[in-house]
Design an enzyme around this catalytic site. Structure first.
Site, PDB file in Angstrom:
ATOM      1  CD  GLU A   1      -2.681  -1.469   0.065  1.00 15.49           C
ATOM      2  OE1 GLU A   1      -2.978  -0.492  -0.664  1.00 15.49           O
ATOM      3  OE2 GLU A   1      -3.029  -2.623  -0.221  1.00 15.49           O
TER       4      GLU A   1
ATOM      5  CB  CYS B   1      -1.378   7.034   2.910  1.00 13.42           C
ATOM      6  SG  CYS B   1      -2.463   6.181   4.035  1.00 13.42           S
TER       7      CYS B   1
HETATM    8  P1  NAD Z   1       9.111   5.362   3.271  1.00 12.34           P
HETATM    9  O1  NAD Z   1       8.908   4.838   1.902  1.00 12.34           O
HETATM   10  O2  NAD Z   1      10.178   6.357   3.490  1.00 12.34           O
HETATM   11  O3  NAD Z   1       9.407   4.162   4.277  1.00 12.34           O
HETATM   12  C1  NAD Z   1       8.533   3.074   4.391  1.00 12.34           C
HETATM   13  C2  NAD Z   1       9.327   1.889   4.893  1.00 12.34           C
HETATM   14  O4  NAD Z   1      10.198   1.469   3.844  1.00 12.34           O
HETATM   15  C3  NAD Z   1      10.202   2.209   6.105  1.00 12.34           C
HETATM   16  O5  NAD Z   1      10.209   1.121   6.991  1.00 12.34           O
HETATM   17  C4  NAD Z   1      11.551   2.407   5.468  1.00 12.34           C
HETATM   18  O6  NAD Z   1      12.627   2.164   6.354  1.00 12.34           O
HETATM   19  C5  NAD Z   1      11.511   1.372   4.367  1.00 12.34           C
HETATM   20  N1  NAD Z   1      12.495   1.613   3.306  1.00 12.34           N
HETATM   21  C6  NAD Z   1      12.968   2.794   2.868  1.00 12.34           C
HETATM   22  N2  NAD Z   1      13.879   2.597   1.907  1.00 12.34           N
HETATM   23  C7  NAD Z   1      13.982   1.265   1.731  1.00 12.34           C
HETATM   24  C8  NAD Z   1      14.761   0.431   0.883  1.00 12.34           C
HETATM   25  N3  NAD Z   1      15.623   0.938   0.002  1.00 12.34           N
HETATM   26  N4  NAD Z   1      14.588  -0.913   0.987  1.00 12.34           N
HETATM   27  C9  NAD Z   1      13.709  -1.423   1.863  1.00 12.34           C
HETATM   28  N5  NAD Z   1      12.945  -0.696   2.687  1.00 12.34           N
HETATM   29  C10 NAD Z   1      13.070   0.638   2.611  1.00 12.34           C
HETATM   30  O7  NAD Z   1       7.684   5.910   3.756  1.00 12.34           O
HETATM   31  P2  NAD Z   1       7.325   6.695   5.084  1.00 12.34           P
HETATM   32  O8  NAD Z   1       7.887   8.067   4.984  1.00 12.34           O
HETATM   33  O9  NAD Z   1       7.609   5.878   6.280  1.00 12.34           O
HETATM   34  O10 NAD Z   1       5.740   6.772   4.924  1.00 12.34           O
HETATM   35  C11 NAD Z   1       5.134   7.682   4.051  1.00 12.34           C
HETATM   36  C12 NAD Z   1       4.733   7.020   2.748  1.00 12.34           C
HETATM   37  O11 NAD Z   1       3.923   5.886   3.039  1.00 12.34           O
HETATM   38  C13 NAD Z   1       3.886   7.946   1.896  1.00 12.34           C
HETATM   39  O12 NAD Z   1       4.238   7.767   0.552  1.00 12.34           O
HETATM   40  C14 NAD Z   1       2.470   7.441   2.165  1.00 12.34           C
HETATM   41  O13 NAD Z   1       1.553   7.731   1.144  1.00 12.34           O
HETATM   42  C15 NAD Z   1       2.703   5.966   2.307  1.00 12.34           C
HETATM   43  N6  NAD Z   1       1.641   5.334   3.074  1.00 12.34           N
HETATM   44  C16 NAD Z   1       0.692   4.633   2.384  1.00 12.34           C
HETATM   45  C17 NAD Z   1      -0.357   4.045   3.050  1.00 12.34           C
HETATM   46  C18 NAD Z   1      -1.413   3.285   2.306  1.00 12.34           C
HETATM   47  O14 NAD Z   1      -2.203   2.594   2.938  1.00 12.34           O
HETATM   48  N7  NAD Z   1      -1.466   3.376   0.991  1.00 12.34           N
HETATM   49  C19 NAD Z   1      -0.441   4.151   4.440  1.00 12.34           C
HETATM   50  C20 NAD Z   1       0.562   4.848   5.119  1.00 12.34           C
HETATM   51  C21 NAD Z   1       1.607   5.444   4.422  1.00 12.34           C
END
Ligand code: NAD
Length: 542
Positions: A293, A327
């Site tokens: 998501e 999100c």
């Molecule tokens: P992010 O993408 O920075 O991080 C999400 C997760 O991915 C974290 O645990 C992070 O450490 C990990 N991550 C980052 N780089 C990585 C890599 N190279 N390899 C593996 N894992 C990696 O997101 P965030 O800032 O924590 O959250 C915000 C984002 O999440 C926004 O884009 C938001 O829209 C989305 N979001 C979506 C939903 C949904 O239900 N669609 C819900 C909540 C948040």
């Protein structure tokens, strides 16, 4: 083993508490906020139920007071990840043998502990570490997480009751198992409940999990682990492994027992990991289940008949609650010129009254954005708008990171409907509005559909039924969660299962039966009562 078909009744949603001044809830919460903000806790990795500390120790700070350290966590290295994988695979043997009602019991107990004993600690931890006001924390880590635990147990029972047709001479039965291998859960910072659900939804279905929380939410997510331990989750079923995301992911994706990826976060990270999984496909025992998501560029589209007061309130709450870091947050709006001046007056007036600051001051509607990286990203969009020919700032635009990462609720007016802040996810308290000529209504619906790559949430406002149907139809692929005369945020488990399509993810609807199915392997067993003893058929007889 008990011989009975156990039934889990349909739960009702956890009631959101108010925490009004002088209430007992408020007193208990304030005491917990005080206690936690005056402590510095040590957050180990939890692998096979054991606390592990590595040489890399990282501080957890508060976004609204970024020099204040409230904990330290340890980053997992390659050796710890390998141990976590072996541990999880070992724990799987007994976990999948456990009668399902006992698996369900653990999460139902966790729900009850969270509703009572753990309520104030979980709220306080989320408020301090992710800078949420009490209402935002309560609907997240208390109500939504309780709902996830209870509804997932209920849906699991529902799924197990799904059976097939049998005949007089054979009985067909469907058995539901976890995936063969382990699941890797990677969670975002913005909802503690999402982290809890990403790790526990596969677990309740019989899987073992390696859970990597976001670095800025390790503090509150650790308390979720402690809650699950108290609820009796057996060792090794969920292993808590914060640390460097790319390193952890690379080690995990090289293991042939990797069976599923349960992710919520930004779109780019998800696409990158999907590509890595594809590149490793030959090594895996099974095709991994991939659930993600991801991002959004959620809209509010108003018809000329829209009620201006509710539209204004929905824009404000949808865009600025939790500093726009949902999100589902409203981040672009299309407003017909005939209602714009009334709406503009309401927005400017209401936004001017928004108070922002520390989470311990309960008069604040807004708090800080999560970290320096986000602060810089969000403010760069604001600063660009200040000098652009295609846009101007209607209100807000100020920011100050001297103590905490504070950004004023900001409304940008995009003269050009294709302006960058109408297209890109900002993930902060920035709402961009494009005012359209009433006669361009139809054209503008097409533009709304095509402007961004995402399809997470969207809302339409209208008092005319025919226009509602028309808009709904024109915008049918723009959102997995679509709202009529309501803000596009605030989905509730069991009521509005959540998820979007296009670049917003695989739309597997967290907190629903559809999501649980992704963590289940179905096996069909046919038992024949009268197996044939001759190979020939009647039609062959002379
Ligand atoms: P992010 O993408 O920075 O991080 C999400 C997760 O991915 C974290 O645990 C992070 O450490 C990990 N991550 C980052 N780089 C990585 C890599 N190279 N390899 C593996 N894992 C990696 O997101 P965030 O800032 O924590 O959250 C915000 C984002 O999440 C926004 O884009 C938001 O829209 C989305 N979001 C979506 C939903 C949904 O239900 N669609 C819900 C909540 C948040």
């Amino acid at each position: 083993m008990a011989n009975a078909n156990f039934i889990i009744s349909r739960p009702s949603n956890e009631k959101v508490r108010i925490y009004e001044s002088g209430s007992l809830d408020r007193q208990l919460l304030e005491a917990e906020l005080e206690r936690l903000s005056n402590e510095v806790i040590d957050i180990p990795l939890i692998i096979n139920g054991e606390e592990i500390r590595t040489s890399e120790r990282i501080p957890c700070t508060m976004p609204h007071d970024h020099q204040k350290v409230i904990g330290y966590y340890y980053a997992a290295g390659e050796a710890e990840i390998q141990t976590a994988i072996e541990t999880a695979i070992k724990a799987k043997e007994s976990w999948e043998q456990l009668p399902w009602e006992h698996r369900a019991s653990i999460f139902l107990k966790a729900a009850e502990l969270l509703a009572t004993k753990w309520r104030y600690t979980m709220n306080a931890a989320t408020m301090l570490s992710q800078s949420k006001n009490i209402h935002q924390a309560e609907i997240d880590v208390v109500c939504e997480l309780i709902d996830f635990f209870k509804f997932n147990a209920y849906y699991m029972d529902q799924i197990f009751n799904e059976q097939v047709i049998s005949t007089n001479d054979s009985w067909n039965r469907v058995e539901y198992m976890g995936l063969e291998g382990f699941v890797y859960a990677v969670s975002p910072f913005n909802f503690t409940s999402i982290g809890g659900n990403l790790a526990t939804a596969p677990a309740i279905a019989g899987n073992v999990v390696l859970w990597k929380p976001a670095s800025t939410a390790v503090y509150s997510n650790y308390f979720v682990m402690k809650l699950l331990e108290e609820a009796g989750l057996p060792k090794g079923v969920i292993n808590f492994i914060p640390g460097k995301a790319s390193l952890i992911t690379d080690v995990i994706l090289k293991d042939n027992r990797f069976a599923g990826f349960n992710y919520t976060g930004s779109t780019n990270v998800f696409s990158g990991i999907w590509k890595k999984i594809s590149n490793n496909l030959e090594i895996y025992k099974s095709y991994p289940r991939i659930v993600g998501e991801t991002g959004g560029k959620n809209f509010i589209f108003a018809h000329e008949s829209a009620d201006v007061d509710s539209l204004g309130t929905s824009l404000l709450r949808g865009a600025f609650e939790y500093q726009g870091q949902k999100c589902s947050a409203a981040s672009r709006a299309y407003i017909p010129v005939s209602i714009w001046s009334r709406l503009k007056r309401k927005l400017i007036k209401d936004i001017s009254t928004i108070a922002m600051g520390d989470v311990k001051d309960f008069t604040n509607f807004m708090n800080a954005v999560i970290d320096e990286k986000s602060f810089k990203k969000i403010t760069s969009y604001i600063e660009n708008a200040k000098v652009s020919d295609d846009a101007y700032i209607l209100c807000g635009g100020g920011h100050d990171d001297s103590k905490g990462y504070f950004i004023e609720p900001t409304v940008i007016i995009a003269k050009n409907y294709d302006y960058i802040t109408m297209r890109e996810e900002i993930f902060g308290p920035v709402l961009t509005i494009h005012v359209y000529e009433n006669e361009d209504f139809d054209k503008m619906l097409d533009i709304c559909d095509k402007t961004s790559p995402y399809a997470l949430t969207g809302a339409i406002f209208s008092k005319e039924r025919n226009s509602i149907v028309y808009m709904q139809n024109k915008l049918k692929h723009t959102a997995g969660n679509f709202y009529i005369n309501d803000k596009p945020t605030g989905a509730v488990v069991g009521q509005q299962p959540f998820g979007g399509a296009r670049a917003s993810g695989t739309n597997d609807k967290a907190g629903s039966k559809f999501n649980l199915l992704r963590w289940i392997n179905a096996k069909v067993v046919k038992e024949n009562f009268t197996p044939p003893t001759e190979y020939g058929y009647k039609f062959m007889e002379k």
